[in-house]
Design an enzyme around this catalytic site. Structure first.
Site, PDB file in Angstrom:
ATOM      1  N   ASP A 108      -0.734   0.206   7.045  1.00 14.02           N
ATOM      2  CA  ASP A 108      -2.445   0.595   6.432  1.00 14.02           C
ATOM      3  C   ASP A 108      -1.871   1.049   5.198  1.00 14.02           C
ATOM      4  O   ASP A 108      -2.204   3.083   5.360  1.00 14.02           O
ATOM      5  CB  ASP A 108      -3.333   1.210   7.068  1.00 14.02           C
ATOM      6  CG  ASP A 108      -4.441   1.540   6.310  1.00 14.02           C
ATOM      7  OD1 ASP A 108      -4.152   1.209   4.898  1.00 14.02           O
ATOM      8  OD2 ASP A 108      -5.572   2.303   6.586  1.00 14.02           O
TER       9      ASP A 108
ATOM     10  N   CYS B 269      -5.362  -0.527   0.121  1.00 13.10           N
ATOM     11  CA  CYS B 269      -6.129   0.235  -0.553  1.00 13.10           C
ATOM     12  C   CYS B 269      -5.741  -0.009  -2.694  1.00 13.10           C
ATOM     13  O   CYS B 269      -6.398   0.324  -3.514  1.00 13.10           O
ATOM     14  CB  CYS B 269      -6.751   1.612  -1.036  1.00 13.10           C
ATOM     15  SG  CYS B 269      -4.860   2.730  -0.771  1.00 13.10           S
TER      16      CYS B 269
ATOM     17  N   GLN C 147     -11.927   6.610   7.430  1.00 11.14           N
ATOM     18  CA  GLN C 147     -12.281   6.133   6.477  1.00 11.14           C
ATOM     19  C   GLN C 147     -14.173   6.559   5.883  1.00 11.14           C
ATOM     20  O   GLN C 147     -14.525   6.885   6.586  1.00 11.14           O
ATOM     21  CB  GLN C 147     -12.393   4.672   6.336  1.00 11.14           C
ATOM     22  CG  GLN C 147     -11.461   3.332   6.919  1.00 11.14           C
ATOM     23  CD  GLN C 147     -10.694   3.754   5.652  1.00 11.14           C
ATOM     24  OE1 GLN C 147     -11.212   3.820   4.469  1.00 11.14           O
ATOM     25  NE2 GLN C 147      -9.147   3.130   5.671  1.00 11.14           N
TER      26      GLN C 147
ATOM     27  N   PHE D  78       1.701   3.959   9.425  1.00  3.74           N
ATOM     28  CA  PHE D  78       0.807   3.928   8.932  1.00  3.74           C
ATOM     29  C   PHE D  78      -0.714   4.390  10.103  1.00  3.74           C
ATOM     30  O   PHE D  78      -1.964   4.142   9.500  1.00  3.74           O
ATOM     31  CB  PHE D  78       0.032   3.525   7.819  1.00  3.74           C
ATOM     32  CG  PHE D  78       2.184   3.474   6.809  1.00  3.74           C
ATOM     33  CD1 PHE D  78       2.428   4.959   6.127  1.00  3.74           C
ATOM     34  CD2 PHE D  78       2.545   2.448   6.688  1.00  3.74           C
ATOM     35  CE1 PHE D  78       3.204   3.785   5.394  1.00  3.74           C
ATOM     36  CE2 PHE D  78       3.338   2.004   5.947  1.00  3.74           C
ATOM     37  CZ  PHE D  78       4.151   3.192   5.363  1.00  3.74           C
TER      38      PHE D  78
END
Length: 325
Positions: free
Chosen positions: A274, A300, A181, A210
């Site tokens: 994710d 996201c 990240q 993921f």
């Protein structure tokens, strides 16, 4: 009503990377909050703001133009926007950008990867140029530039080989191709909240879909949970295995395309997923077939999440909490 200010970056309109920068920070946050709530038709349970509103990005990738200058591209074009400093890149990355000497001909892109203090560079160049580029970069003043390590085309040249980042007591050693990240501070908060949420369901076995290098699940393995990781990047899976070995953790880490997950591929009673911006269409129904206690979804992209939410709700699940980081 929104308040406006002089944007702290002179090129934010040209590079297109920070299109809300002219707004006051409180208004940026409120607009993001409203956008997610409207998309999901649901009030947020909590909002976590980044401790850093500028100079927070620990990973930056810059192109090199024909004149040897570092650049971003204008949105949806290949038109170069020269970068002297980036207002959202961490200070240590900006120091390297500003002290970088003449970039060798043939280098097409440079990735800057920070652990919060040290910067590792990855230079990308056609294979025919590698020896020429390596000879020149070995002559750089590494101490002055504060470069911790360097790769050319993911081949290690000098200094550190890994970017080392501690997340909830797990010391990750990320290779030059492993995703992590960009906002280190908000990631700490995010991982803590995911762990709290997962633990509230008292799972016996957890699937991390993921998974990357185990950002979310390795802290749970430290607590004695049975963990299975599915990840398509062999570099990330190898980094996850190395981190688990370093911390004496027992995990099962599979090099597996998570978009091809089918019911029965793993045993679990809580899943963390994710996915990339495209989301997890088709996967949610497969997850629901085995009736896990809960699914903890890190997104996201609220648009793809809204679609995936509808898919899993058709299979008898309900959305309990939505948190914005």
């Amino acid at each position: 009503m929104s308040g406006f200010r002089k944007a702290p970056c002179p090129i934010h309109r040209q590079c297109g990377g920070c299109d809300m920068m002219q707004q006051e920070e409180s208004d940026q946050l409120e607009d993001k909050k409203q956008a997610v709530e409207q998309r999901l038709r649901r009030e947020l349970s909590a909002v976590y703001s980044s401790p850093l509103s500028l100079n927070y990005r620990a990973r930056v990738s810059l192109r090199v133009n024909d004149s040897g200058r570092l650049c971003y591209f204008r949105p949806r074009t290949h038109q170069a926007v020269p970068v002297e400093t980036c207002s959202v890149a961490r200070d240590e990355i900006n120091h390297v950008i500003q002290t970088l000497p003449s970039i060798p001909r043939g280098v097409k892109r440079i990735d800057f990867r920070s652990d919060g203090h040290n910067v590792l560079l990855v230079l990308h160049t056609p294979s025919k140029n590698v020896r020429f580029v390596e000879k020149l970069v070995r002559e750089w003043d590494w101490h002055k530039m504060r470069i911790h390590g360097l790769y050319i085309n993911h081949h290690h040249v000098l200094g550190a080989r890994k970017t080392i980042i501690d997340v909830m007591g797990i010391q990750h050693h990320f290779g030059p191709r492993t995703f992590y990240q960009v906002n280190l501070e908000i990631n700490q908060l995010l991982v803590m909240e995911v762990a709290r949420c997962v633990e509230s369901y008292k799972p016996t076995a957890i699937l991390d879909l993921f998974s990357g290098a185990g950002n979310f699940s390795l802290p749970l393995a430290k607590e004695g949970r049975t963990i299975t990781l599915f990840e398509n990047s062999p570099d990330a899976i190898n980094d996850a295995k190395a981190s688990a070995k370093r911390h004496s953790l027992t995990i099962e880490a599979r090099h597996f395309d998570a978009t091809r997950y089918r019911a029965g591929d793993a045993f679990f009673d809580v899943v963390i997923l994710d996915p990339a911006r495209a989301g997890a269409s088709g996967i949610m129904e497969e997850l629901a077939i085995t009736r896990p206690r809960a699914m903890v979804y890190v997104s996201c992209n609220p648009t793809s999440f809204a679609r995936d939410r509808r898919e899993v709700e058709r299979n008898g699940y309900r959305l309990v909490d939505v948190m914005l980081f």
